[in-house]
Design an enzyme around this catalytic site. Structure first.
Site, PDB file in Angstrom:
ATOM      1  N   ARG A   1      56.730  83.022  19.219  1.00  0.00           N
ATOM      2  CA  ARG A   1      56.054  82.880  20.516  1.00  0.00           C
ATOM      3  C   ARG A   1      55.653  81.424  20.677  1.00  0.00           C
ATOM      4  O   ARG A   1      54.578  81.014  20.265  1.00  0.00           O
ATOM      5  CB  ARG A   1      54.831  83.800  20.555  1.00  0.00           C
ATOM      6  CG  ARG A   1      54.033  83.777  21.852  1.00  0.00           C
ATOM      7  CD  ARG A   1      52.872  84.773  21.772  1.00  0.00           C
ATOM      8  NE  ARG A   1      52.081  84.797  22.980  1.00  0.00           N
ATOM      9  CZ  ARG A   1      51.081  83.945  23.256  1.00  0.00           C
ATOM     10  NH1 ARG A   1      50.766  82.994  22.390  1.00  0.00           N
ATOM     11  NH2 ARG A   1      50.407  84.057  24.375  1.00  0.00           N
TER      12      ARG A   1
ATOM     13  N   SER B   1      53.995  94.765  26.403  1.00  0.00           N
ATOM     14  CA  SER B   1      52.531  94.715  26.494  1.00  0.00           C
ATOM     15  C   SER B   1      52.074  95.598  27.643  1.00  0.00           C
ATOM     16  O   SER B   1      52.588  95.464  28.754  1.00  0.00           O
ATOM     17  CB  SER B   1      52.055  93.291  26.800  1.00  0.00           C
ATOM     18  OG  SER B   1      52.350  92.441  25.741  1.00  0.00           O
TER      19      SER B   1
ATOM     20  N   LYS C   1      44.987  83.299  23.631  1.00  0.00           N
ATOM     21  CA  LYS C   1      45.748  83.474  24.872  1.00  0.00           C
ATOM     22  C   LYS C   1      44.819  83.193  26.047  1.00  0.00           C
ATOM     23  O   LYS C   1      43.904  83.968  26.333  1.00  0.00           O
ATOM     24  CB  LYS C   1      46.292  84.909  24.949  1.00  0.00           C
ATOM     25  CG  LYS C   1      47.186  85.196  26.141  1.00  0.00           C
ATOM     26  CD  LYS C   1      47.791  86.593  26.005  1.00  0.00           C
ATOM     27  CE  LYS C   1      48.295  87.172  27.308  1.00  0.00           C
ATOM     28  NZ  LYS C   1      49.538  86.619  27.801  1.00  0.00           N
TER      29      LYS C   1
HETATM   30  N1  TZP Z   1      48.111  88.978  23.774  1.00  0.00           N
HETATM   31  C1  TZP Z   1      46.930  89.563  23.890  1.00  0.00           C
HETATM   32  S1  TZP Z   1      45.771  88.810  22.940  1.00  0.00           S
HETATM   33  C2  TZP Z   1      46.895  87.691  22.337  1.00  0.00           C
HETATM   34  C3  TZP Z   1      48.125  87.928  22.909  1.00  0.00           C
HETATM   35  C4  TZP Z   1      49.348  87.172  22.668  1.00  0.00           C
HETATM   36  C5  TZP Z   1      46.546  86.609  21.372  1.00  0.00           C
HETATM   37  C6  TZP Z   1      46.306  87.122  19.994  1.00  0.00           C
HETATM   38  O1  TZP Z   1      46.016  86.060  19.138  1.00  0.00           O
HETATM   39  P1  TZP Z   1      44.903  86.139  17.991  1.00  0.00           P
HETATM   40  O2  TZP Z   1      44.798  84.721  17.523  1.00  0.00           O
HETATM   41  O3  TZP Z   1      45.428  87.046  16.933  1.00  0.00           O
HETATM   42  O4  TZP Z   1      43.636  86.643  18.632  1.00  0.00           O
END
Ligand code: TZP
Ligand code: MG
Length: 218
Positions: free
Chosen positions: A46, A117, A146
């Site tokens: 990603r 998602s 995010k």
């Molecule tokens: N989608 C929802 S939360 C997120 C994504 C890509 C980020 C998750 O990252 P982390 O650092 O594990 O909280």
């Protein structure tokens, strides 16, 4: 017809590591190698956010990380970028609600893993009807990774989906660490997906091992 074995997907989801170069404290290849040695079961490339690589550089990093996954025998998935997934013959893709339609993605990547998602029961049912191989649900906990994440939703939707008798593989995402991973799995998820917990750890190997332990002990 579902070509991919649901139980196999559930196993792959247990310690699901997601990252791109902007997320890593160390070199991305080294980070991924260590994560898999520690117990990561699936990887999603990603490449997003500030200083994300684009074009040729992005593709080269993707190929390098795919090679690590091949050597260490875990599936390699690509976030959003269907062209990249097709070109690299990735094991699958993960798409959000704003990305390409699942039916179109399936045509381009037959027999591969497609994760979606979802944030509501309606989105979950639609994705299941369209043949998603797994659902990604979150943010379960607050996350700084995010920027445009939906509001934190805890494990409510995961519980609702299981209460409705739906057995699709599910992975929780957002703010998950070894300390709160068990809570996600006991709500009905088959595993946890993490960025920071592994990519920012001083030892990605140890961080992945701790997550694995938390899941197995559940
Ligand atoms: N989608 C929802 S939360 C997120 C994504 C890509 C980020 C998750 O990252 P982390 O650092 O594990 O909280
Ligand atoms: Mg997306």
């Amino acid at each position: 017809m579902q070509l991919i074995n649901k139980e196999q997907v559930k196993d792959w989801l247990s310690v699901y590591f997601i990252m791109g170069s902007p997320n890593c404290r160390k070199d991305p290849k080294e980070t991924l190698e260590e994560a898999i040695e520690g117990g990561a079961t699936l990887f999603q490339f990603r490449e997003k956010g500030a200083n994300a690589l684009t074009g040729e550089k992005k593709w080269m990093l993707a190929a390098e990380l795919q090679d690590v996954c091949r050597r260490q025998a875990i599936p390699f998935l690509v976030n959003d970028d269907i062209e990249l997934a097709v070109k690299l013959e990735a094991d699958g893709v993960h798409i959000g609600q704003e990305d390409a339609a699942l039916s179109d993605v399936r045509k381009r990547l037959p027999g591969r893993i497609i994760g979606v998602s979802v944030h509501t029961m309606e989105e979950a049912i639609k994705a299941i009807d369209e043949g998603a191989d797994y659902l990604g649900i979150g943010p379960v906990f607050p996350t700084a990774t995010k920027a445009d994440a939906q509001p934190v939703q805890g494990t409510k939707l995961i519980e609702e989906i299981r209460s409705a008798g739906l057995s699709i593989p599910i992975v929780g995402i957002g703010g998950i660490q070894a300390e709160n991973a068990a809570q996600v799995v006991s709500s009905g998820a088959d595993g946890v997906s993490v960025i920071t917990a592994i990519s920012q750890a001083a030892s990605p190997r140890e961080a992945a091992a701790q997550l694995k332990k938390a899941i197995l002990e559940n």
